[in-house]
Design a protein around this motif. Structure first.
Motif, PDB file in Angstrom:
ATOM      1  N   MET A  31      -8.898 -50.688  29.749  1.00 16.67           N
ATOM      2  CA  MET A  31      -9.756 -50.402  30.906  1.00 16.67           C
ATOM      3  C   MET A  31     -10.986 -51.303  30.888  1.00 16.67           C
ATOM      4  O   MET A  31     -11.391 -51.818  31.934  1.00 16.67           O
ATOM      5  N   LEU A  32     -11.570 -51.500  29.709  1.00 14.21           N
ATOM      6  CA  LEU A  32     -12.721 -52.394  29.585  1.00 14.21           C
ATOM      7  C   LEU A  32     -12.329 -53.814  29.969  1.00 14.21           C
ATOM      8  O   LEU A  32     -13.045 -54.492  30.715  1.00 14.21           O
TER       9      LEU A  32
ATOM     10  N   ARG B 291      -9.830 -45.304  37.371  1.00  7.23           N
ATOM     11  CA  ARG B 291     -10.345 -44.497  38.483  1.00  7.23           C
ATOM     12  C   ARG B 291     -10.603 -43.063  38.024  1.00  7.23           C
ATOM     13  O   ARG B 291     -11.615 -42.458  38.364  1.00  7.23           O
ATOM     14  N   LYS B 292      -9.697 -42.532  37.207  1.00  3.77           N
ATOM     15  CA  LYS B 292      -9.868 -41.171  36.683  1.00  3.77           C
ATOM     16  C   LYS B 292     -11.153 -41.056  35.859  1.00  3.77           C
ATOM     17  O   LYS B 292     -11.821 -40.020  35.882  1.00  3.77           O
ATOM     18  N   HIS B 293     -11.526 -42.120  35.168  1.00  2.00           N
ATOM     19  CA  HIS B 293     -12.736 -42.126  34.346  1.00  2.00           C
ATOM     20  C   HIS B 293     -13.982 -42.554  35.130  1.00  2.00           C
ATOM     21  O   HIS B 293     -15.055 -42.703  34.534  1.00  2.00           O
ATOM     22  N   GLY B 294     -13.840 -42.785  36.429  1.00  2.00           N
ATOM     23  CA  GLY B 294     -14.993 -43.108  37.263  1.00  2.00           C
ATOM     24  C   GLY B 294     -15.505 -44.526  37.106  1.00  2.00           C
ATOM     25  O   GLY B 294     -16.676 -44.791  37.357  1.00  2.00           O
ATOM     26  N   LEU B 295     -14.629 -45.449  36.705  1.00  2.00           N
ATOM     27  CA  LEU B 295     -15.046 -46.840  36.528  1.00  2.00           C
ATOM     28  C   LEU B 295     -14.778 -47.687  37.768  1.00  2.00           C
ATOM     29  O   LEU B 295     -15.524 -48.623  38.044  1.00  2.00           O
ATOM     30  N   VAL B 296     -13.703 -47.382  38.488  1.00  2.00           N
ATOM     31  CA  VAL B 296     -13.346 -48.135  39.699  1.00  2.00           C
ATOM     32  C   VAL B 296     -12.968 -47.157  40.802  1.00  2.00           C
ATOM     33  O   VAL B 296     -12.704 -45.978  40.547  1.00  2.00           O
ATOM     34  N   TYR B 297     -12.948 -47.684  42.028  1.00  2.00           N
ATOM     35  CA  TYR B 297     -12.521 -46.894  43.180  1.00  2.00           C
ATOM     36  C   TYR B 297     -11.620 -47.746  44.055  1.00  2.00           C
ATOM     37  O   TYR B 297     -11.873 -48.933  44.262  1.00  2.00           O
TER      38      TYR B 297
ATOM     39  N   LEU C 299     -20.979 -53.626  34.512  1.00  2.00           N
ATOM     40  CA  LEU C 299     -20.206 -53.946  33.310  1.00  2.00           C
ATOM     41  C   LEU C 299     -20.977 -53.595  32.043  1.00  2.00           C
ATOM     42  O   LEU C 299     -20.390 -53.124  31.069  1.00  2.00           O
ATOM     43  N   SER C 300     -22.289 -53.791  32.043  1.00  2.00           N
ATOM     44  CA  SER C 300     -23.081 -53.458  30.854  1.00  2.00           C
ATOM     45  C   SER C 300     -22.976 -51.971  30.514  1.00  2.00           C
ATOM     46  O   SER C 300     -22.863 -51.594  29.346  1.00  2.00           O
ATOM     47  N   GLU C 301     -22.980 -51.117  31.535  1.00  2.00           N
ATOM     48  CA  GLU C 301     -22.854 -49.672  31.311  1.00  2.00           C
ATOM     49  C   GLU C 301     -21.451 -49.318  30.809  1.00  2.00           C
ATOM     50  O   GLU C 301     -21.289 -48.472  29.912  1.00  2.00           O
ATOM     51  N   ILE C 302     -20.435 -49.987  31.352  1.00  2.00           N
ATOM     52  CA  ILE C 302     -19.053 -49.744  30.913  1.00  2.00           C
ATOM     53  C   ILE C 302     -18.882 -50.173  29.458  1.00  2.00           C
ATOM     54  O   ILE C 302     -18.255 -49.473  28.664  1.00  2.00           O
ATOM     55  N   ARG C 303     -19.474 -51.299  29.104  1.00  2.00           N
ATOM     56  CA  ARG C 303     -19.395 -51.756  27.699  1.00  2.00           C
ATOM     57  C   ARG C 303     -20.094 -50.768  26.770  1.00  2.00           C
ATOM     58  O   ARG C 303     -19.624 -50.511  25.667  1.00  2.00           O
ATOM     59  N   GLN C 304     -21.222 -50.218  27.201  1.00  2.00           N
ATOM     60  CA  GLN C 304     -21.942 -49.239  26.384  1.00  2.00           C
ATOM     61  C   GLN C 304     -21.106 -47.977  26.206  1.00  2.00           C
ATOM     62  O   GLN C 304     -21.037 -47.424  25.111  1.00  2.00           O
ATOM     63  N   LEU C 305     -20.462 -47.533  27.281  1.00  2.00           N
ATOM     64  CA  LEU C 305     -19.578 -46.372  27.182  1.00  2.00           C
ATOM     65  C   LEU C 305     -18.451 -46.640  26.190  1.00  2.00           C
ATOM     66  O   LEU C 305     -18.115 -45.791  25.372  1.00  2.00           O
ATOM     67  N   GLN C 306     -17.863 -47.840  26.262  1.00  2.00           N
ATOM     68  CA  GLN C 306     -16.783 -48.220  25.346  1.00  2.00           C
ATOM     69  C   GLN C 306     -17.294 -48.244  23.909  1.00  2.00           C
ATOM     70  O   GLN C 306     -16.629 -47.767  23.002  1.00  2.00           O
ATOM     71  N   HIS C 307     -18.482 -48.783  23.706  1.00  2.00           N
ATOM     72  CA  HIS C 307     -19.058 -48.839  22.364  1.00  2.00           C
ATOM     73  C   HIS C 307     -19.260 -47.428  21.807  1.00  2.00           C
ATOM     74  O   HIS C 307     -18.942 -47.154  20.648  1.00  2.00           O
ATOM     75  N   ASN C 308     -19.770 -46.532  22.642  1.00  2.00           N
ATOM     76  CA  ASN C 308     -19.965 -45.145  22.214  1.00  2.00           C
ATOM     77  C   ASN C 308     -18.646 -44.477  21.844  1.00  2.00           C
ATOM     78  O   ASN C 308     -18.571 -43.735  20.873  1.00  2.00           O
ATOM     79  N   LEU C 309     -17.590 -44.765  22.619  1.00  2.00           N
ATOM     80  CA  LEU C 309     -16.266 -44.228  22.295  1.00  2.00           C
ATOM     81  C   LEU C 309     -15.754 -44.788  20.975  1.00  2.00           C
ATOM     82  O   LEU C 309     -15.166 -44.067  20.176  1.00  2.00           O
ATOM     83  N   ASP C 310     -15.973 -46.091  20.747  1.00  2.00           N
ATOM     84  CA  ASP C 310     -15.530 -46.725  19.496  1.00  2.00           C
ATOM     85  C   ASP C 310     -16.219 -46.093  18.295  1.00  2.00           C
ATOM     86  O   ASP C 310     -15.588 -45.808  17.285  1.00  2.00           O
ATOM     87  N   VAL C 311     -17.526 -45.867  18.411  1.00  2.00           N
ATOM     88  CA  VAL C 311     -18.288 -45.271  17.309  1.00  2.00           C
ATOM     89  C   VAL C 311     -17.803 -43.845  17.054  1.00  2.00           C
ATOM     90  O   VAL C 311     -17.596 -43.440  15.907  1.00  2.00           O
TER      91      VAL C 311
ATOM     92  N   VAL D 105      -5.968 -54.307  49.590  1.00  2.00           N
ATOM     93  CA  VAL D 105      -6.787 -53.132  49.283  1.00  2.00           C
ATOM     94  C   VAL D 105      -7.891 -53.542  48.305  1.00  2.00           C
ATOM     95  O   VAL D 105      -7.606 -54.109  47.245  1.00  2.00           O
ATOM     96  N   PRO D 106      -9.161 -53.289  48.659  1.00  2.00           N
ATOM     97  CA  PRO D 106     -10.254 -53.656  47.744  1.00  2.00           C
ATOM     98  C   PRO D 106     -10.379 -52.669  46.574  1.00  2.00           C
ATOM     99  O   PRO D 106     -10.220 -51.460  46.750  1.00  2.00           O
ATOM    100  N   ILE D 107     -10.657 -53.207  45.400  1.00  2.00           N
ATOM    101  CA  ILE D 107     -10.918 -52.416  44.199  1.00  2.00           C
ATOM    102  C   ILE D 107     -12.416 -52.568  43.910  1.00  2.00           C
ATOM    103  O   ILE D 107     -12.892 -53.682  43.694  1.00  2.00           O
ATOM    104  N   PHE D 108     -13.153 -51.481  43.909  1.00  2.00           N
ATOM    105  CA  PHE D 108     -14.602 -51.500  43.708  1.00  2.00           C
ATOM    106  C   PHE D 108     -14.946 -51.025  42.302  1.00  2.00           C
ATOM    107  O   PHE D 108     -14.446 -49.985  41.866  1.00  2.00           O
ATOM    108  N   MET D 109     -15.812 -51.751  41.624  1.00  2.00           N
ATOM    109  CA  MET D 109     -16.381 -51.246  40.375  1.00  2.00           C
ATOM    110  C   MET D 109     -17.439 -50.223  40.743  1.00  2.00           C
ATOM    111  O   MET D 109     -18.205 -50.428  41.684  1.00  2.00           O
ATOM    112  N   LEU D 110     -17.499 -49.117  40.010  1.00  2.00           N
ATOM    113  CA  LEU D 110     -18.471 -48.063  40.300  1.00  2.00           C
ATOM    114  C   LEU D 110     -19.656 -48.085  39.350  1.00  2.00           C
ATOM    115  O   LEU D 110     -20.665 -47.415  39.597  1.00  2.00           O
ATOM    116  N   LYS D 111     -19.525 -48.836  38.254  1.00  2.00           N
ATOM    117  CA  LYS D 111     -20.603 -48.939  37.275  1.00  2.00           C
ATOM    118  C   LYS D 111     -20.764 -50.401  36.886  1.00  2.00           C
ATOM    119  O   LYS D 111     -19.787 -51.158  36.884  1.00  2.00           O
TER     120      LYS D 111
END
Length: 155
Positions: free
Chosen positions: A40-41, A87-93, A115-127, A107-113
């Motif tokens: 997803m990242l 989309r289920k995780h609220g990253l794209v629409y 990239l820096s915030e998505i990377r931080q979320l991924q980092h938190n999940l990794d930790v 069909v357009p794919i929109f980022m909802l957050k």
């Protein structure tokens, strides 16, 4: 008339459908979840690199499904599955339940957050995942864990 509905509100085992904690099955599930989060990242990074700035928020990007499919399909053949998970995780629409190649290329794919915030979320999940693995100790086969639990119940 059925008196006991296993799917009704009275039947609610919170562990139903979940592997025994510390089992190899649980470890494989965590590993698969980790891999999907990484994909997803990676998908969001591609949208950020190849997409166009959103007119309302230039920090967020938008890309057409056809373009994303062509780019991401070289990396993984699970484009639509990863998009649905993101989309289920609220990253794209995107509109619609499912996207199909050719039919939904525009069909357009929109980022909802950003990239820096998505990377931080991924980092938190990794930790959290690393901490979880250290805390649970070595994984044991489910049969061994079940035997242990059965033995604990006897005494």
């Amino acid at each position: 008339m059925q008196r006991n509905n296993p799917f009704g509100p009275k039947f609610s085992d919170p562990n139903y459908g979940k592997p025994i904690e510390g089992s190899l099955t649980a470890m494989r599930g965590k590993k698969a979840n980790f891999h999907v989060n990484r994909e997803m990242l990676q998908l969001c990074e591609i949208i950020d690199q190849q997409g166009m700035p959103n007119q309302y928020n230039p920090e967020l990007k938008v890309i057409l499904f056809g373009d994303l499919f062509d780019i991401y399909n070289y990396i993984s053949n699970k484009v639509v599955g990863i998009l649905l998970r993101a989309r289920k995780h609220g990253l794209v629409y995107f509109e619609g339940e499912m996207l199909f190649q050719r039919r939904d290329d525009d069909v357009p794919i929109f980022m909802l957050k950003p990239l820096s915030e998505i990377r931080q979320l991924q980092h938190n999940l990794d930790v959290a995942e690393a901490f979880d693995q250290e805390a649970s100790g070595p994984a044991l086969p489910t049969s061994v864990l079940m035997d242990r639990q059965a033995n604990q119940r006897r005494f």
